[in-house]
Design an enzyme around this catalytic site. Structure first.
Site, PDB file in Angstrom:
ATOM      1  N   LEU A   1       0.868  -1.182   0.000  1.00  0.00           N
ATOM      2  CA  LEU A   1       0.000   0.000   0.000  1.00  0.00           C
ATOM      3  C   LEU A   1       0.905   1.233   0.000  1.00  0.00           C
ATOM      4  O   LEU A   1       1.752   1.375   0.887  1.00  0.00           O
ATOM      5  CB  LEU A   1      -0.885  -0.004   1.256  1.00  0.00           C
ATOM      6  CG  LEU A   1      -1.614  -1.328   1.567  1.00  0.00           C
ATOM      7  CD1 LEU A   1      -2.344  -1.230   2.910  1.00  0.00           C
ATOM      8  CD2 LEU A   1      -2.603  -1.674   0.452  1.00  0.00           C
TER       9      LEU A   1
ATOM     10  N   ILE B   1       4.189  -1.330   3.553  1.00  0.00           N
ATOM     11  CA  ILE B   1       4.098   0.092   3.215  1.00  0.00           C
ATOM     12  C   ILE B   1       5.075   0.428   2.089  1.00  0.00           C
ATOM     13  O   ILE B   1       6.290   0.230   2.209  1.00  0.00           O
ATOM     14  CB  ILE B   1       4.371   0.972   4.462  1.00  0.00           C
ATOM     15  CG1 ILE B   1       3.419   0.574   5.606  1.00  0.00           C
ATOM     16  CG2 ILE B   1       4.229   2.443   4.116  1.00  0.00           C
ATOM     17  CD1 ILE B   1       1.936   0.657   5.287  1.00  0.00           C
ATOM     18  N   LYS B   2       4.488   0.952   1.006  1.00  0.00           N
ATOM     19  CA  LYS B   2       5.294   1.261  -0.182  1.00  0.00           C
ATOM     20  C   LYS B   2       5.780   2.703  -0.082  1.00  0.00           C
ATOM     21  O   LYS B   2       4.965   3.637   0.052  1.00  0.00           O
ATOM     22  CB  LYS B   2       4.406   1.087  -1.412  1.00  0.00           C
ATOM     23  CG  LYS B   2       5.093   0.503  -2.604  1.00  0.00           C
ATOM     24  CD  LYS B   2       4.069   0.123  -3.647  1.00  0.00           C
ATOM     25  CE  LYS B   2       4.693  -0.233  -4.954  1.00  0.00           C
ATOM     26  NZ  LYS B   2       3.695  -0.455  -5.992  1.00  0.00           N
ATOM     27  N   VAL B   3       7.089   2.865  -0.155  1.00  0.00           N
ATOM     28  CA  VAL B   3       7.699   4.187   0.038  1.00  0.00           C
ATOM     29  C   VAL B   3       8.496   4.569  -1.212  1.00  0.00           C
ATOM     30  O   VAL B   3       9.455   3.872  -1.566  1.00  0.00           O
ATOM     31  CB  VAL B   3       8.676   4.149   1.245  1.00  0.00           C
ATOM     32  CG1 VAL B   3       9.278   5.524   1.497  1.00  0.00           C
ATOM     33  CG2 VAL B   3       7.991   3.615   2.495  1.00  0.00           C
TER      34      VAL B   3
END
Ligand code: G3P
Length: 308
Positions: free
Chosen positions: A98, A124-126
């Site tokens: 996400l 968590i996509k950064v």
């Protein structure tokens, strides 16, 4: 076309220490032959695309991004979150990436905590870079700082928008669980900017000192240029570079090859040593197909009628 060579041994040793994927339940006489096979994720946020692939056992994870959520119909952050929550629930316990949409460290960390609550399987996509392209005042190292902060909080991360092996290396240093090299966008770039006059250099890097006559070149590629623009596999070369660097230094961050355009790239990414491939659902729907399989089946079914 990419050709695998002798770096494979190092990749194999690295994979041997990775978590097994196809674990057989107790009592099996035949162990699974592809214990540490690369995992395949679907690169989509559209539920109807995911269901047949998941039911067929083709995917065991998912990646999303703001573009894919918009495509899935999200018109507000609340709607986007609802879609992301449904995806996490459906895919549980498999990982669902996400992506953060905030652009400053504190807000990104707060948003990561918010997204983490959507499911224990959330990742968590950064974005690793690109912040100053949005606003020159932003910190260019925001992504790396957030990756480290989330690692410190025991939050799994996927460092995205990776276009060279040093970005991947620094993301791993910052504690990223996965890195996402966008191989298709690199190949697209090579096709779009097919200019054999480019100066040789390491293409996967920004080299502002190698400008062309128009002064607008800031990326080039050694093999691509050396072959007169004939080679368009810079995306796959990137996977191979990262696999080699990670194997050299026993880096456990998984290489999540992304941005696929066709089956050839899928095959090449597997040869290059990717740990995970996230593939658009329209490509995945056709993995069992081949025109010669079609022709073969037609003749086998026709001939089997002799037995009835
Ligand atoms: O997972 C990253 C991917 O969604 C980017 O793909 O097709 O937009 O280059 P694409």
């Amino acid at each position: 076309m990419f050709v695998a060579d002798n770096y494979t041994a190092a990749i194999l040793l690295r994979r041997r220490e990775m978590e097994p994927v196809n674990v057989a339940k107790g009592g099996k006489a035949i162990p699974h032959p592809a214990l540490r096979a690369p995992r395949i994720f679907a690169d989509t946020a559209t539920f109807n695309d995911i269901k047949p692939l998941f039911e067929a056992g083709i995917i065991n994870g998912l990646t999303t991004n703001p573009t894919l959520l918009k495509k899935a119909g999200a018109k507000s952050w609340d709607e986007a979150k609802k879609i992301m929550k449904n995806l996490c629930d459906y895919l549980k316990p498999y990982p669902v990436s996400l992506e953060l949409t905030e652009l400053t460290q504190d807000k990104m960390i707060a948003q990561a905590e918010e997204l983490r609550k959507l499911g224990e399987n959330s990742v968590i996509k950064v974005p690793v870079g690109g912040y100053t392209a949005i606003d020159k005042a932003l910190d260019p190292h925001t992504g790396l700082k957030v990756l480290r902060a989330l690692w410190e909080r025991d939050i799994r991360t996927n460092a995205t928008l990776i276009f060279n092996s040093t970005q991947a290396y620094w993301a791993a240093q910052a504690g990223a669980t996965y890195v996402s090299p966008f191989l298709g966008r690199l190949a697209d770039f090579a096709y779009k900017n097919d200019n054999p006059e480019r100066n040789p250099g390491n293409s996967l890097y920004r080299i502002d000192d190698h400008k062309n006559a128009k002064g607008d070149q800031n990326v080039s590629n050694t093999e691509y240029v050396a072959s007169g623009g004939a080679r368009k596999d810079i995306g796959i070369r990137l996977i191979r570079e990262i696999a080699q660097v990670f194997a050299n230094y026993d880096i456990k961050t998984e290489i999540l090859a992304a941005s696929f355009r066709n089956f050839a790239q899928v095959s090449e990414a597997l040869q290059a040593g990717a740990d995970i491939l996230t593939v658009p659902s329209d490509i995945l729907m056709k993995v069992a197909d081949h025109p010669l399989s079609d022709a073969g089946m037609v003749s086998f079914v026709e001939d089997s009628k002799a037995f009835t």
